[in-house]
Design a protein around this motif. Structure first.
Motif, PDB file in Angstrom:
ATOM      1  N   ALA A  89       0.814  -1.218   0.000  1.00  0.00           N
ATOM      2  CA  ALA A  89       0.000   0.000   0.000  1.00  0.00           C
ATOM      3  C   ALA A  89       0.844   1.263   0.000  1.00  0.00           C
ATOM      4  CB  ALA A  89      -0.930   0.002   1.212  1.00  0.00           C
ATOM      5  N   ALA A  90       2.143   1.149   0.307  1.00  0.00           N
ATOM      6  CA  ALA A  90       2.990   2.338   0.357  1.00  0.00           C
ATOM      7  C   ALA A  90       3.335   2.855  -1.041  1.00  0.00           C
ATOM      8  CB  ALA A  90       4.274   2.024   1.126  1.00  0.00           C
ATOM      9  N   PHE A  91       3.242   2.005  -2.037  1.00  0.00           N
ATOM     10  CA  PHE A  91       3.572   2.419  -3.391  1.00  0.00           C
ATOM     11  C   PHE A  91       2.440   3.238  -4.009  1.00  0.00           C
ATOM     12  CE2 PHE A  91       6.221  -1.466  -2.968  1.00  0.00           C
ATOM     13  CZ  PHE A  91       7.455  -0.900  -3.270  1.00  0.00           C
ATOM     14  N   PRO A  92       2.754   4.067  -4.991  1.00  0.00           N
ATOM     15  CA  PRO A  92       1.694   4.800  -5.697  1.00  0.00           C
ATOM     16  C   PRO A  92       0.738   3.844  -6.387  1.00  0.00           C
ATOM     17  CG  PRO A  92       3.890   5.638  -6.282  1.00  0.00           C
ATOM     18  CD  PRO A  92       4.100   4.369  -5.522  1.00  0.00           C
ATOM     19  N   SER A  93      -0.471   4.301  -6.621  1.00  0.00           N
ATOM     20  CA  SER A  93      -1.412   3.501  -7.407  1.00  0.00           C
ATOM     21  C   SER A  93      -0.864   3.326  -8.818  1.00  0.00           C
ATOM     22  CB  SER A  93      -2.765   4.218  -7.476  1.00  0.00           C
ATOM     23  OG  SER A  93      -2.643   5.411  -8.238  1.00  0.00           O
ATOM     24  N   PRO A  94      -1.328   2.310  -9.545  1.00  0.00           N
ATOM     25  CA  PRO A  94      -0.843   2.122 -10.921  1.00  0.00           C
ATOM     26  C   PRO A  94      -0.992   3.376 -11.781  1.00  0.00           C
ATOM     27  CG  PRO A  94      -2.055   0.185 -10.206  1.00  0.00           C
ATOM     28  CD  PRO A  94      -2.230   1.208  -9.123  1.00  0.00           C
ATOM     29  N   GLU A  95      -2.109   4.098 -11.572  1.00  0.00           N
ATOM     30  CA  GLU A  95      -2.337   5.323 -12.358  1.00  0.00           C
ATOM     31  C   GLU A  95      -1.322   6.394 -11.994  1.00  0.00           C
ATOM     32  OE1 GLU A  95      -5.757   2.772 -12.173  1.00  0.00           O
ATOM     33  OE2 GLU A  95      -4.644   3.771 -10.553  1.00  0.00           O
ATOM     34  N   ALA A  96      -1.088   6.566 -10.687  1.00  0.00           N
ATOM     35  CA  ALA A  96      -0.144   7.585 -10.228  1.00  0.00           C
ATOM     36  C   ALA A  96       1.279   7.227 -10.646  1.00  0.00           C
ATOM     37  CB  ALA A  96      -0.227   7.739  -8.712  1.00  0.00           C
ATOM     38  N   PHE A  97       1.612   5.937 -10.582  1.00  0.00           N
ATOM     39  CA  PHE A  97       2.954   5.523 -10.976  1.00  0.00           C
ATOM     40  C   PHE A  97       3.159   5.736 -12.477  1.00  0.00           C
ATOM     41  CE2 PHE A  97       6.032   2.188 -12.281  1.00  0.00           C
ATOM     42  CZ  PHE A  97       7.116   2.648 -11.561  1.00  0.00           C
ATOM     43  N   ALA A  98       2.156   5.418 -13.276  1.00  0.00           N
ATOM     44  CA  ALA A  98       2.262   5.623 -14.719  1.00  0.00           C
ATOM     45  C   ALA A  98       2.451   7.099 -15.047  1.00  0.00           C
ATOM     46  CB  ALA A  98       1.026   5.075 -15.416  1.00  0.00           C
ATOM     47  N   ALA A  99       1.805   7.969 -14.245  1.00  0.00           N
ATOM     48  CA  ALA A  99       1.917   9.401 -14.479  1.00  0.00           C
ATOM     49  C   ALA A  99       3.334   9.918 -14.233  1.00  0.00           C
ATOM     50  CB  ALA A  99       0.924  10.156 -13.593  1.00  0.00           C
ATOM     51  N   LEU A 100       4.108   9.195 -13.429  1.00  0.00           N
ATOM     52  CA  LEU A 100       5.490   9.606 -13.180  1.00  0.00           C
ATOM     53  C   LEU A 100       6.339   9.501 -14.434  1.00  0.00           C
ATOM     54  CD1 LEU A 100       6.290   7.904  -9.730  1.00  0.00           C
ATOM     55  CD2 LEU A 100       5.836  10.320 -10.163  1.00  0.00           C
ATOM     56  N   GLY A 101       5.988   8.591 -15.321  1.00  0.00           N
ATOM     57  CA  GLY A 101       6.778   8.396 -16.531  1.00  0.00           C
ATOM     58  C   GLY A 101       8.130   7.766 -16.268  1.00  0.00           C
ATOM     59  N   ALA A 102       8.273   7.092 -15.126  1.00  0.00           N
ATOM     60  CA  ALA A 102       9.550   6.478 -14.760  1.00  0.00           C
ATOM     61  C   ALA A 102       9.589   5.045 -15.290  1.00  0.00           C
ATOM     62  CB  ALA A 102       9.740   6.513 -13.249  1.00  0.00           C
ATOM     63  N   SER A 103       9.770   4.910 -16.589  1.00  0.00           N
ATOM     64  CA  SER A 103       9.735   3.584 -17.211  1.00  0.00           C
ATOM     65  C   SER A 103      10.925   2.726 -16.812  1.00  0.00           C
ATOM     66  CB  SER A 103       9.697   3.724 -18.731  1.00  0.00           C
ATOM     67  OG  SER A 103      10.829   4.436 -19.196  1.00  0.00           O
ATOM     68  N   ASN A 104      11.941   3.325 -16.219  1.00  0.00           N
ATOM     69  CA  ASN A 104      13.127   2.580 -15.797  1.00  0.00           C
ATOM     70  C   ASN A 104      13.030   2.095 -14.353  1.00  0.00           C
ATOM     71  OD1 ASN A 104      13.248   5.226 -14.837  1.00  0.00           O
ATOM     72  ND2 ASN A 104      15.477   5.256 -14.766  1.00  0.00           N
ATOM     73  N   VAL A 105      11.863   2.237 -13.725  1.00  0.00           N
ATOM     74  CA  VAL A 105      11.668   1.852 -12.324  1.00  0.00           C
ATOM     75  C   VAL A 105      10.702   0.672 -12.259  1.00  0.00           C
ATOM     76  CG1 VAL A 105      10.878   2.591 -10.034  1.00  0.00           C
ATOM     77  CG2 VAL A 105      12.102   4.207 -11.521  1.00  0.00           C
ATOM     78  N   ALA A 106      11.087  -0.379 -11.537  1.00  0.00           N
ATOM     79  CA  ALA A 106      10.234  -1.545 -11.329  1.00  0.00           C
ATOM     80  C   ALA A 106       9.884  -1.647  -9.850  1.00  0.00           C
ATOM     81  CB  ALA A 106      10.946  -2.806 -11.786  1.00  0.00           C
ATOM     82  N   ILE A 107       8.594  -1.724  -9.554  1.00  0.00           N
ATOM     83  CA  ILE A 107       8.128  -1.844  -8.172  1.00  0.00           C
ATOM     84  C   ILE A 107       8.216  -3.294  -7.713  1.00  0.00           C
ATOM     85  CG2 ILE A 107       6.044  -1.761  -6.747  1.00  0.00           C
ATOM     86  CD1 ILE A 107       5.275   0.817  -8.142  1.00  0.00           C
ATOM     87  N   ASP A 108       8.733  -3.491  -6.496  1.00  0.00           N
ATOM     88  CA  ASP A 108       8.871  -4.832  -5.928  1.00  0.00           C
ATOM     89  C   ASP A 108       8.305  -4.810  -4.505  1.00  0.00           C
ATOM     90  OD1 ASP A 108       9.531  -7.356  -5.114  1.00  0.00           O
ATOM     91  OD2 ASP A 108      11.711  -7.078  -5.234  1.00  0.00           O
ATOM     92  N   ALA A 109       7.032  -5.190  -4.375  1.00  0.00           N
ATOM     93  CA  ALA A 109       6.413  -5.300  -3.049  1.00  0.00           C
ATOM     94  C   ALA A 109       6.769  -6.664  -2.490  1.00  0.00           C
ATOM     95  CB  ALA A 109       4.900  -5.121  -3.157  1.00  0.00           C
ATOM     96  N   ASN A 110       7.796  -6.712  -1.642  1.00  0.00           N
ATOM     97  CA  ASN A 110       8.405  -7.973  -1.251  1.00  0.00           C
ATOM     98  C   ASN A 110       8.477  -8.095   0.258  1.00  0.00           C
ATOM     99  OD1 ASN A 110      10.058 -10.263  -0.987  1.00  0.00           O
ATOM    100  ND2 ASN A 110      11.235  -9.736  -2.815  1.00  0.00           N
TER     101      ASN A 110
END
Length: 370
Positions: free
Chosen positions: A230-251
């Motif tokens: 839940a700490a990560f941005p929502s998929p929509e908010a993350f897409a809006a960042l335009g950070a295509s070089n960043v991969a989220i890892d909820a681990n």
């Protein structure tokens, strides 16, 4: 991946022609280093060779090469430009710029280069040019194909060299040069290396999110790790960042990201849990093959961690490599955005230092005239 490779592939695949401008040689003080590239089309320019009047002049020449391409599909040209009063720039040096008109026929070598870079392999690109012996510039289509080859063993760092092959010919029809001027063949050879450095970032809090926004603009590949989905941005908010070089890892086992990271990774730790920070720090320091390790925190946190890590048997020389507090000296503002910029600057300092430490020996100087 080198961004210019991807951009060229996209442009040429749509049927557009483009001119690749390369800083082939530098003399004295100049805005950018040899090997720097810019792409010029009829409507736009992407990337930069240094800005100012130099870049304006380069774009003007590139568009002339595009027009020449209407009668010679693979036009190439060399130009030496002094960055003095004539260009209104005070650097005082000079650059030799290489101009290559490219079209859909060049997609083959670009695709091969892209695949090699994506696989982490350096590649030597060789391109030939003709130049008149009296220094006159010319546009020429009677040149060989772009060649790709393996670097010499042990030579993986990027470099760029423009050299006289010793091959001379008489002037030929269609060249924009003096009628009786002998010509020489110059060869541009450059080692193109992957420029995406790996980063593992632990912590999806306010500072972590701010740092991701900065890292998203840099040539790196980021694995962003936190046990709290839940700490990560929502998929929509993350897409809006335009950070295509960043991969989220909820681990739930974030230390796994340390073990999975390739040698030469940079680690940044800024979680919500000091005990987790300590565990991550120990695992990173025991591994040892990192380029950079930074951890958010105060001087007192560092002192505590130094004692605890030493008690766990970590070599003091390894502990000394831990950058905590995180960020460049002299910046005291603690807002997330400022910390993020300061941390990114410190990371880039370490990346630059590592690159210089592994740079290939300087090659022989080139003839002055192009």
């Amino acid at each position: 991946m080198q961004a210019w490779v991807t951009d060229l592939q996209q442009l040429l695949a749509h049927g557009d022609a483009a001119v690749l401008v390369t800083v082939a040689r530098v003399e004295g003080s100049v805005p950018r280093e040899a090997g720097t590239k810019m792409i010029v089309t009829r409507e736009a320019a992407r990337h930069t060779i240094g800005g100012g009047h130099l870049e304006w002049k380069a774009i003007e020449i590139a568009r002339q090469v595009l027009r020449d391409g209407m009668r010679m599909s693979h036009a190439r040209r060399l130009e030496r430009l002094s960055l003095g009063p004539s260009l209104g720039q005070c650097c005082g040096g000079a650059v030799v710029l290489a101009f290559e008109r490219l079209d859909v026929a060049d997609l083959g070598w670009l695709a091969t280069l892209g695949r090699r870079l994506a696989a982490g392999a350096s590649t030597v690109r060789s391109v030939s040019f003709r130049s008149s012996r009296n220094g006159a510039t010319q546009t020429d289509s009677d040149v060989g194909a772009v060649l790709l080859s393996e670097p010499e063993p042990g030579v993986e760092s990027p470099d760029c060299l423009l050299w006289d092959t010793g091959a001379h010919t008489g002037s030929h029809a269609g060249a924009n040069t003096h009628a009786n001027a002998d010509e020489t063949t110059l060869l541009l050879t450059e080692t193109i290396a992957p420029n995406d450095f790996p980063v593992v970032l632990f912590g999806a809090g306010h500072v972590g999110a701010a740092l991701v926004r900065v890292l998203g603009t840099l040539p790196c590949q980021v694995r962003w790790v936190d046990a709290r989905d839940a700490a990560f941005p929502s998929p929509e908010a993350f897409a809006a960042l335009g950070a295509s070089n960043v991969a989220i890892d909820a681990n739930d086992a974030p230390d796994e990201a340390i073990d999975a990271a390739p040698p030469g990774t940079s680690f940044i730790v800024m979680t919500h849990d000091h005990s987790l920070d300590l565990e991550l720090a120990e695992r990173i320091l025991r591994r040892g093959d990192f380029v950079f390790f930074g951890m958010i925190g105060s001087h007192s946190k560092r002192k505590q961690f130094e004692h605890r890590l030493a008690a766990r048997g970590i070599d003091p020389l390894q502990i000394a490599r831990m950058n905590c507090p995180l960020g460049v000296d002299g910046i005291v503002d603690k807002s997330p955005e400022v910390i993020a910029i300061s941390a990114a600057a410190q990371l880039l300092q370490a990346i630059e230092a590592a690159a210089h430490a592994h740079a290939s020996p300087v090659q022989a100087a080139l003839p002055h005239s192009a």
